[in-house]
Scaffold this active site. Structure first.
Site, PDB file in Angstrom:
ATOM      1  N   HIS A   1     -41.833  11.815  20.783  1.00  0.00           N
ATOM      2  CA  HIS A   1     -40.682  12.052  19.613  1.00  0.00           C
ATOM      3  C   HIS A   1     -41.059  11.505  18.351  1.00  0.00           C
ATOM      4  CE1 HIS A   1     -36.040  12.472  19.526  1.00  0.00           C
ATOM      5  NE2 HIS A   1     -36.579  13.407  19.004  1.00  0.00           N
TER       6      HIS A   1
ATOM      7  N   HIS B   1     -40.691   8.927  24.503  1.00  0.00           N
ATOM      8  CA  HIS B   1     -40.282   8.495  23.284  1.00  0.00           C
ATOM      9  C   HIS B   1     -41.457   8.547  22.168  1.00  0.00           C
ATOM     10  CE1 HIS B   1     -36.431   7.281  24.506  1.00  0.00           C
ATOM     11  NE2 HIS B   1     -36.568   6.199  25.362  1.00  0.00           N
TER      12      HIS B   1
ATOM     13  N   HIS C   1     -42.304   7.603  30.555  1.00  0.00           N
ATOM     14  CA  HIS C   1     -40.989   7.657  29.659  1.00  0.00           C
ATOM     15  C   HIS C   1     -41.115   7.185  28.380  1.00  0.00           C
ATOM     16  CE1 HIS C   1     -36.516   6.993  29.405  1.00  0.00           C
ATOM     17  NE2 HIS C   1     -36.892   6.173  28.618  1.00  0.00           N
ATOM     18  N   GLU C   2     -41.730   6.273  28.366  1.00  0.00           N
ATOM     19  CA  GLU C   2     -41.927   5.477  26.964  1.00  0.00           C
ATOM     20  C   GLU C   2     -42.929   6.377  26.222  1.00  0.00           C
ATOM     21  OE1 GLU C   2     -40.154   3.260  25.894  1.00  0.00           O
ATOM     22  OE2 GLU C   2     -39.204   2.705  27.892  1.00  0.00           O
TER      23      GLU C   2
END
Length: 695
Positions: free
Chosen positions: A486, A483, A479-480
């Site tokens: 991104h 990010h 998940h991190e």
């Protein structure tokens, strides 16, 4: 970073924050930065930025895009540089002197930004450009930046009368102080509590958990002992596996009481004041509630749209949960337990039920999920999707010996970013997991490559042993890293539109979407290897893991949606309604029929998402709003018949990961998927359209 007990003035020439960094890739020289460097650096940064803003405001030339909007983008470079380092350390490696400085900086930051964001002359220049935007011949990114700049100033109160501006400035200063206070209180409660595990207290706990508990004790200067801390990476597995019901109760109650102990760290009064001030600020800006104000600038647009999504998910999740509750109570009775299922029992008996229904428990797979292997898996997926390569660097200064850094290059071998990973829990770090940056990508003045951080709170292995992750931990890592991608893949001109500078209810799409690859069989077959033998994950265990993924999703959904609904109610009802925070919490949970055996994922006094600053205030729902998109988006790869399909991956890169905030998020999603998201994809992913047996 050195631990300095007091803050003193430092000559500019000796302050590493005020000189050009002669480090590799101009990275922060953490080995030279001390607490006493920050306040003088902020003073200089505030002064420089104020002078830059004054020059824009009083430019005698007619406003145009370059002398106003681009000039704003170029302003505040030193402030951005100092702030990024400061806040990274406050969150990831604080000490008492740094936390004291944080109080001063948060107040000064509000006092610095208030007159800028409410500057009538500057706003007048922006309004003139915005009014005439159709005639300016702007390309898509410049048009988006103009619209976002206008919106940002308008929503900050730049159009208010002088009396309202003065009051708004007071509110902003006070809210900055309160948000800092909230996070310091929460950190204080987390640092103060631990529970020692004697030999008789370790029944049911895995060897890897005990090893991590010993490492945590050593971190706190208690060598030779074993402790449980209030890090979620300790609490969750303890509640799942400890056979000591009395100790589960003790840990659970300490975890859910953080910030709510009636001590010096109690956050209750802080919450009451924050909510009252947010309501007042929203009304000054002409909105009936803070939620109405906040959600207008989001994909959701209105509180009603948010409530509609949450209630749509709540009903099937609650029904599933009630069925699971009855099954757990029946299991207790069969074992001869003469007690009602309590919140500290749920995870323990849910694991037993999962073994019955799916013949699987977390302990079986954990030896195959070592941290290094999961990092390698995250990197490999990024390589196969986006052509990235990762090489560890040992020459980059870091803030703690555990921090690792990788050089990231694109498919042509060109430097793309530096990626910092800070994975282990420690007392100096706030709880949770997050991504942030030390420098954002931009191309306004040459190619500026980003410095991206992932910070987690995984349990450290004993000396010489790897850190073993639970499936939830492994998902958090992906998940991190989503990010992080991104931020690393960002390819925009302007810093304000870089990376994760998107709507809150869109920002979780790249992160949650990336989680899907972590649980794919072909990824697990390659990277899930036993930490002692190197053997790959057995096919039988892999199949049972995949079959068990949707188990207990009613519980996970209920604990999340309850928190999201409470966030919404805090910010849609009159602030006076929550003057008694505990009574408000009880009342709202009763209203939705919250099962007594489950606590919200975040009780109010520890709900840092919405009270340590306002980034997720009225916005905790965003994870679920984004999940509608991520569940639907991964379907594009499934439909292509290849989870690394090159054409789909290119669209994902171009339309989602690299475009930052340079385009409208709905437009970006449709460009990638070819249509709007299909809402039931979320319910299908969580198994809430199926029977419990099928799940």
């Amino acid at each position: 970073m050195s631990d300095i007990a007091e803050t003193v003035a430092t000559p500019a020439e000796a302050n590493p924050l005020l000189i050009a960094w002669q480090t590799p890739d101009q990275t922060p020289p953490f080995d030279e930065i001390k607490v006493e460097h920050f306040l003088p650096a902020f003073e200089q940064a505030f002064a420089d930025h104020a002078a830059e803003i004054a020059a824009i405001t009083h430019d005698p030339a007619q406003p145009d895009f370059d002398n106003t909007i681009t000039a704003l983008e170029r302003s505040g470079k030193l402030l951005s540089k100092v702030s990024a380092v400061f806040y990274a350390l406050v969150s990831a490696h604080s000490n008492p002197a740094l936390l004291e400085a944080d109080k001063e900086v948060s107040l000064r930051m509000a006092r610095h930004w208030n007159p800028i964001m409410m500057n009538a002359v500057l706003f007048g220049r922006i309004v003139q450009l915005h009014d005439n935007r159709a005639t300016l011949g702007l390309d898509g990114e410049r048009m988006r930046l103009l619209e976002r700049t206008y919106t940002r100033f308008h929503r900050a109160g730049a159009g208010l009368d002088e009396a309202a501006k003065a009051r708004m400035a007071e509110i902003n200063e006070r809210l900055a102080h309160l948000g800092t206070t909230f996070s310091h209180h929460l950190l204080g409660d987390e640092q103060d509590w631990f529970m020692e595990l004697g030999e008789a207290d370790r029944e049911g706990l895995s060897e890897s958990f005990v090893a991590a508990a010993c490492a945590a004790a050593e971190e706190r200067g208690l060598a030779g002992k074993a402790i449980v801390t209030l890090s979620r990476s300790f609490v969750e597995p303890f509640l799942k596996t400890s056979t000591r019901r009395d100790l589960r109760e003790k840990v659970y109650k300490a975890f859910t009481a953080r910030g709510d102990n009636g001590n010096a760290n109690d956050n209750t009064a802080t919450i009451v004041e924050i909510l009252a001030l947010r309501e007042e600020s929203a009304k000054l800006l002409g909105y009936p509630t803070f939620a109405a104000y906040r959600l207008e600038d989001s994909m959701a647009k209105t509180p009603e749209a948010v409530r509609g999504l949450l209630e749509r998910v709540w009903k099937p999740a609650r029904e599933r949960t009630l069925g699971d509750r009855d099954a757990l109570q029946e299991m207790i009775a069969k074992e001869g337990g003469n007690f009602a299922l309590a919140p500290w029992d749920w995870r323990f008996y849910a694991e037993k039920l999962r073994q019955v229904r799916a013949n699987f428990d977390d302990a079986a797979i954990k030896p195959y999920l070592s941290l290094d292997h999961m990092i390698a898996a995250a990197f490999d997926c990024a390589s196969r999707l986006f052509g990235l390569s990762f090489e560890e660097r040992k020459d980059i200064p870091v803030w703690h010996p555990d921090v690792r850094v990788w050089d990231v290059r694109d498919r042509n071998g060109k430097h793309q970013a530096l990626f910092y990973g800070d994975y282990f829990a420690r007392p100096s770090k706030r709880s949770g997991a997050w991504m942030t940056s030390l420098r954002d990508q931009q191309k306004l003045d040459g190619e500026i490559t980003p410095l991206i951080l992932n910070v987690c709170n995984f349990s450290k292995g004993a000396e010489g042993e790897p850190s073993l992750l639970s499936p939830d931990d492994a998902r958090t890592l992906f998940h991190e890293f989503g990010h992080g991608l991104h931020g690393m893949l960002s390819d925009v001109l302007f810093p304000s539109l870089s990376g994760t500078s998107v709507f809150t209810d869109f920002v979780e799409l790249p992160s949650q979407l990336y989680e899907h690859w972590q649980e794919q069989p072909q990824v697990l077959r390659q990277f899930a290897r036993h930490y002692q033998t190197g053997e790959p994950l057995p096919d039988d265990l892999l199949k049972r893991f995949i079959a068990a993924r949707k188990f207990n999703q009613g519980f996970a959904t209920v604990e999340f949606v309850a928190s999201a609904l409470l966030d919404l109610e805090f910010h849609t009802q009159a602030a006076s309604a929550s003057a008694d925070v505990r009574a408000f919490e009880r009342r709202e949970l009763e209203k939705i029929g919250m099962p007594a055996e489950i606590a919200m994922r975040h009780r109010p006094q520890q709900f840092g998402h919405i009270f340590s600053g306002d980034h997720y205030a009225s916005g905790y729902y965003s994870y679920m709003w984004s999940e509608v998109m991520d569940a639907d988006a991964f379907g594009a790869f499934e439909e292509a018949g290849d989870i690394f399909d090159p054409a789909t991956a290119k669209r994902l890169h171009d339309d989602i990961y690299s475009s930052g905030g340079s385009r409208d998020p709905e437009e970006a999603y449709v460009a990638f998927r070819g249509r709007d998201p299909e809402p039931d994809a979320l319910l299908r992913r969580r198994g809430l359209l199926e029977t419990p047996e099928a799940a």
